[in-house]
Write an enzyme that holds these catalytic residues in place. Structure first.
Site, PDB file in Angstrom:
ATOM      1  N   LYS A 156       0.815  -1.215   0.000  1.00 11.28           N
ATOM      2  CA  LYS A 156       0.000   0.000   0.000  1.00 11.28           C
ATOM      3  C   LYS A 156       0.847   1.262   0.000  1.00 11.28           C
ATOM      4  O   LYS A 156       0.474   2.263  -0.601  1.00 11.28           O
ATOM      5  CB  LYS A 156      -0.959   0.013   1.200  1.00 11.28           C
ATOM      6  CG  LYS A 156      -2.113  -0.962   1.036  1.00 11.28           C
ATOM      7  CD  LYS A 156      -3.201  -0.683   2.059  1.00 11.28           C
ATOM      8  CE  LYS A 156      -4.346  -1.672   1.919  1.00 11.28           C
ATOM      9  NZ  LYS A 156      -5.314  -1.568   3.000  1.00 11.28           N
ATOM     10  N   LYS A 191      -5.514 -11.139  -5.949  1.00 13.95           N
ATOM     11  CA  LYS A 191      -6.689 -11.206  -5.065  1.00 13.95           C
ATOM     12  C   LYS A 191      -7.854 -10.371  -5.606  1.00 13.95           C
ATOM     13  O   LYS A 191      -7.626  -9.280  -6.129  1.00 13.95           O
ATOM     14  CB  LYS A 191      -6.229 -10.656  -3.702  1.00 13.95           C
ATOM     15  CG  LYS A 191      -7.289 -10.588  -2.640  1.00 13.95           C
ATOM     16  CD  LYS A 191      -6.717  -9.978  -1.367  1.00 13.95           C
ATOM     17  CE  LYS A 191      -6.937  -8.484  -1.304  1.00 13.95           C
ATOM     18  NZ  LYS A 191      -6.787  -7.890   0.033  1.00 13.95           N
ATOM     19  N   LYS A 224     -11.557  -4.766  -3.678  1.00 18.24           N
ATOM     20  CA  LYS A 224     -12.428  -3.624  -3.981  1.00 18.24           C
ATOM     21  C   LYS A 224     -11.664  -2.507  -4.686  1.00 18.24           C
ATOM     22  O   LYS A 224     -12.239  -1.682  -5.355  1.00 18.24           O
ATOM     23  CB  LYS A 224     -13.129  -3.083  -2.740  1.00 18.24           C
ATOM     24  CG  LYS A 224     -12.485  -3.405  -1.419  1.00 18.24           C
ATOM     25  CD  LYS A 224     -13.402  -3.100  -0.252  1.00 18.24           C
ATOM     26  CE  LYS A 224     -12.968  -3.843   0.997  1.00 18.24           C
ATOM     27  NZ  LYS A 224     -13.832  -3.834   2.097  1.00 18.24           N
TER      28      LYS A 224
HETATM   29  P1  TYM Z   1     -10.653  -6.046   4.748  1.00 21.55           P
HETATM   30  O1  TYM Z   1     -11.770  -5.084   4.934  1.00 21.55           O
HETATM   31  O2  TYM Z   1      -9.597  -5.723   3.732  1.00 21.55           O
HETATM   32  O3  TYM Z   1     -11.243  -7.458   4.375  1.00 21.55           O
HETATM   33  C1  TYM Z   1     -12.239  -8.051   5.175  1.00 21.55           C
HETATM   34  C2  TYM Z   1     -12.051  -9.558   5.208  1.00 21.55           C
HETATM   35  O4  TYM Z   1     -12.192 -10.107   3.889  1.00 21.55           O
HETATM   36  C3  TYM Z   1     -11.078 -10.940   3.601  1.00 21.55           C
HETATM   37  N1  TYM Z   1     -10.812 -10.859   2.165  1.00 21.55           N
HETATM   38  C4  TYM Z   1     -10.772 -11.934   1.352  1.00 21.55           C
HETATM   39  N2  TYM Z   1     -10.921 -13.244   1.594  1.00 21.55           N
HETATM   40  C5  TYM Z   1     -10.833 -14.085   0.534  1.00 21.55           C
HETATM   41  N3  TYM Z   1     -10.596 -13.656  -0.733  1.00 21.55           N
HETATM   42  C6  TYM Z   1     -10.419 -12.353  -1.023  1.00 21.55           C
HETATM   43  N4  TYM Z   1     -10.209 -11.943  -2.262  1.00 21.55           N
HETATM   44  C7  TYM Z   1     -10.513 -11.410   0.050  1.00 21.55           C
HETATM   45  N5  TYM Z   1     -10.412 -10.057   0.132  1.00 21.55           N
HETATM   46  C8  TYM Z   1     -10.594  -9.743   1.435  1.00 21.55           C
HETATM   47  C9  TYM Z   1      -9.933 -10.358   4.433  1.00 21.55           C
HETATM   48  O5  TYM Z   1      -8.921 -11.304   4.643  1.00 21.55           O
HETATM   49  C10 TYM Z   1     -10.658  -9.988   5.700  1.00 21.55           C
HETATM   50  O6  TYM Z   1     -10.791 -11.124   6.530  1.00 21.55           O
HETATM   51  N6  TYM Z   1      -7.626  -5.232   8.644  1.00 21.55           N
HETATM   52  C11 TYM Z   1      -8.845  -5.898   8.235  1.00 21.55           C
HETATM   53  C12 TYM Z   1     -10.019  -5.498   9.087  1.00 21.55           C
HETATM   54  C13 TYM Z   1      -9.795  -5.697  10.531  1.00 21.55           C
HETATM   55  C14 TYM Z   1      -9.809  -6.918  11.242  1.00 21.55           C
HETATM   56  C15 TYM Z   1      -9.551  -6.590  12.599  1.00 21.55           C
HETATM   57  C16 TYM Z   1     -10.023  -8.257  10.862  1.00 21.55           C
HETATM   58  C17 TYM Z   1      -9.540  -4.696  11.429  1.00 21.55           C
HETATM   59  N7  TYM Z   1      -9.395  -5.253  12.672  1.00 21.55           N
HETATM   60  C18 TYM Z   1      -9.491  -7.579  13.600  1.00 21.55           C
HETATM   61  C19 TYM Z   1      -9.963  -9.230  11.874  1.00 21.55           C
HETATM   62  C20 TYM Z   1      -9.694  -8.893  13.203  1.00 21.55           C
HETATM   63  C21 TYM Z   1      -9.136  -5.543   6.795  1.00 21.55           C
HETATM   64  O7  TYM Z   1      -8.692  -4.533   6.308  1.00 21.55           O
HETATM   65  O8  TYM Z   1      -9.983  -6.393   6.150  1.00 21.55           O
END
Ligand code: TYM
Length: 326
Positions: A111, A192, A195
Site C-alpha cells: 500500500k 486477489k 475492492k
Molecule cells: P478487509 O476489509 O480488507 O477485508 C475483510 C475480510 O475479507 C477478507 N478478504 C478476502 N478473503 C478471501 N478472498 C479475497 N479476495 C478477500 N479479500 C478480502 C480479508 O482477509 C478480511 O478477513 N484489517 C482488516 C479489518 C480488521 C480486522 C480486525 C479483521 C480490522 N481489525 C481484527 C480481523 C480482526 C481488513 O482490512 O480487512
C-alpha cells in the site's frame, strides 16, 4: 466460552472475497462461540475517505452483515470508532511494537508503494488490529489469507506484553477456511479479488446487479485446455471458479471435478453463476428490508456498550501494569 472476532473495512463495496473469506465463516462460528463482528471504520481512514460516503458505507456494512445471516442475537455487532478504548489500548500496544516489525508487513509495503504521501496510520494499522483482537481476549480470528500476517503480529505483540508485564492477553489464532482463503480476480486470477481493483469486470460485489454478476462469471478468464481440474498454479482461472463453487456449495474439489468431468467451460461457468446469483439474491432481498431500519440502532447500541466495557477493563489492567496514571 471461546471468543471469535472479525472486522471488515467499510470501504465502498463488499466483495464476494470479503463475503467468503470472513462473513460467511462467522455465520458458522456464531453457533459455537461468543462472536464479535464489527465495522473497522478507524482502519478505513488510513487512506483518504469522503465523510458522507464513509458514513453511508458504515451503515450499509452493518445491514450487509445481518442480510448475510449474521444473527444479532448470537453476535456482538459494533462500530469500532464508537469505542474510545480501542485506540487507547492500541497506543499502549504501539509502545510495545517495533518500527521494523510494522515496516516489514507485506500489506504496508504494497500500500505504501501505491500512495505517494501516506500517513503514519498506514504503518500502525496492524497494531490497531491487534488491539481489536487481543483487547477482548479473542481466541479465534476468521480472516482471508491476506490478513494472516496481521493476526500473527497480534500474537507476537500479545506474547511480548505477557512476558514483560505478566499474563494479560489470550493468544489469538487465525482461522482460515480451506476453501476460499483467497478468492481471485475473475479477469486476472493471479491477484486477489479486491475492492480497489481498477478493472471492475473481475470483481463481484455482494450488492451488485445480478445480471452483471452473471456476465462477469461467464466472461471470467480461463485457459484453453478445457479440463475442469483444480490446479491453481497452471489453471488459476478455473481453480478460482472451483474455489468459489465449493465455498458456496460445501462440495469438495474431488466431487466437483467428478461432477463436471467432460463438461465444457461454458456449462461449468453457468453452474458457478447460478450458485453465486442464488446466494447473492437472498442477501440482496434481506438487505433492502434491513438497511435504514431502527432495529439496527438497538443492535449497535448494545454492541457498543458491551465492547466498551470489555475494552475499558483491559485498558485499566494494562495501564496499571505499565505504571500509568495515579
Ligand atoms: P478487509 O476489509 O480488507 O477485508 C475483510 C475480510 O475479507 C477478507 N478478504 C478476502 N478473503 C478471501 N478472498 C479475497 N479476495 C478477500 N479479500 C478480502 C480479508 O482477509 C478480511 O478477513 N484489517 C482488516 C479489518 C480488521 C480486522 C480486525 C479483521 C480490522 N481489525 C481484527 C480481523 C480482526 C481488513 O482490512 O480487512
Amino acid at each position: 466460552m471461546k471468543r471469535v472476532l472479525t472486522g471488515l473495512q467499510p470501504t465502498g463495496v463488499i466483495t464476494l472475497g470479503n463475503y467468503i473469506g470472513a462473513i460467511r465463516q462467522m455465520k458458522v462460528y456464531q453457533n459455537e462461540y461468543d462472536s464479535f463482528l464489527f465495522v473497522a471504520d478507524l482502519h478505513s481512514i488510513t487512506i483518504p475517505q469522503e465523510p458522507d460516503e464513509l458514513r453511508e458505507n458504515i451503515k450499509s456494512l452493518i445491514a450487509i452483515y445481518i442480510a448475510c445471516g449474521i444473527d444479532p442475537d448470537k453476535n456482538t455487532i459494533y462500530i469500532q470508532s464508537e469505542n474510545p478504548y480501542i485506540p487507547a489500548v492500541s497506543w499502549l500496544l504501539e509502545c510495545n511494537t517495533y518500527y521494523g516489525e510494522l515496516s516489514r508487513m507485506t500489506q504496508f509495503k504494497d500500500k505504501s508503494l501505491k500512495h505517494t504521501n501516506f500517513t503514519s496510520g498506514l504503518l500502525t494499522y496492524p497494531v490497531l488490529m491487534a488491539a481489536d483482537i487481543i483487547g477482548v481476549d479473542t481466541d479465534y480470528v476468521p480472516v482471508g489469507i491476506d490478513q494472516k500476517q496481521h493476526v500473527e503480529l497480534a500474537r507476537d505483540i500479545a506474547e511480548r506484553f505477557n512476558k514483560k508485564y505478566g499474563d494479560t492477553f489470550v493468544m489469538p489464532e487465525p482461522l482460515i477456511a480451506k476453501e476460499g482463503t483467497k478468492i481471485m480476480d475473475l479477469q486476472n486470477p493471479t491477484v486477489k479479488m479486491s475492492k480497489s481493483a481498477e478493472n471492475k469486470k473481475g470483481v463481484i460485489c455482494v450488492l451488485e446487479d445480478l445480471n452483471l454478476v452473471r456476465k462477469k462469471i461467464m466472461s471470467a478468464t480461463t485457459d484453453s485446455d478445457m479440463l475442469i481440474k483444480f490446479d491453481p498454479e497452471n489453471k488459476p482461472g478455473i481453480s478460482n471458479l472451483i474455489n468459489i463453487y465449493i465455498s458456496l456449495t460445501g462440495e469438495t474439489v474431488e466431487e466437483v471435478e467428478k461432477k463436471f468431468d467432460g463438461a465444457n467451460y461454458g456449462t461449468f461457468k453457468k453452474e458457478v453463476a447460478d450458485v453465486v446469483v442464488n446466494e447473492l439474491s437472498g442477501i440482496q432481498e434481506r438487505y433492502k428490508t434491513i438497511v435504514g431500519s431502527d432495529y439496527i440502532e438497538d443492535i449497535l447500541n448494545k454492541g457498543r456498550d458491551r465492547t466498551t466495557e470489555l475494552f475499558k477493563q483491559k485498558y485499566e489492567v494494562m495501564k496499571q501494569k505499565i505504571g500509568l496514571g495515579r
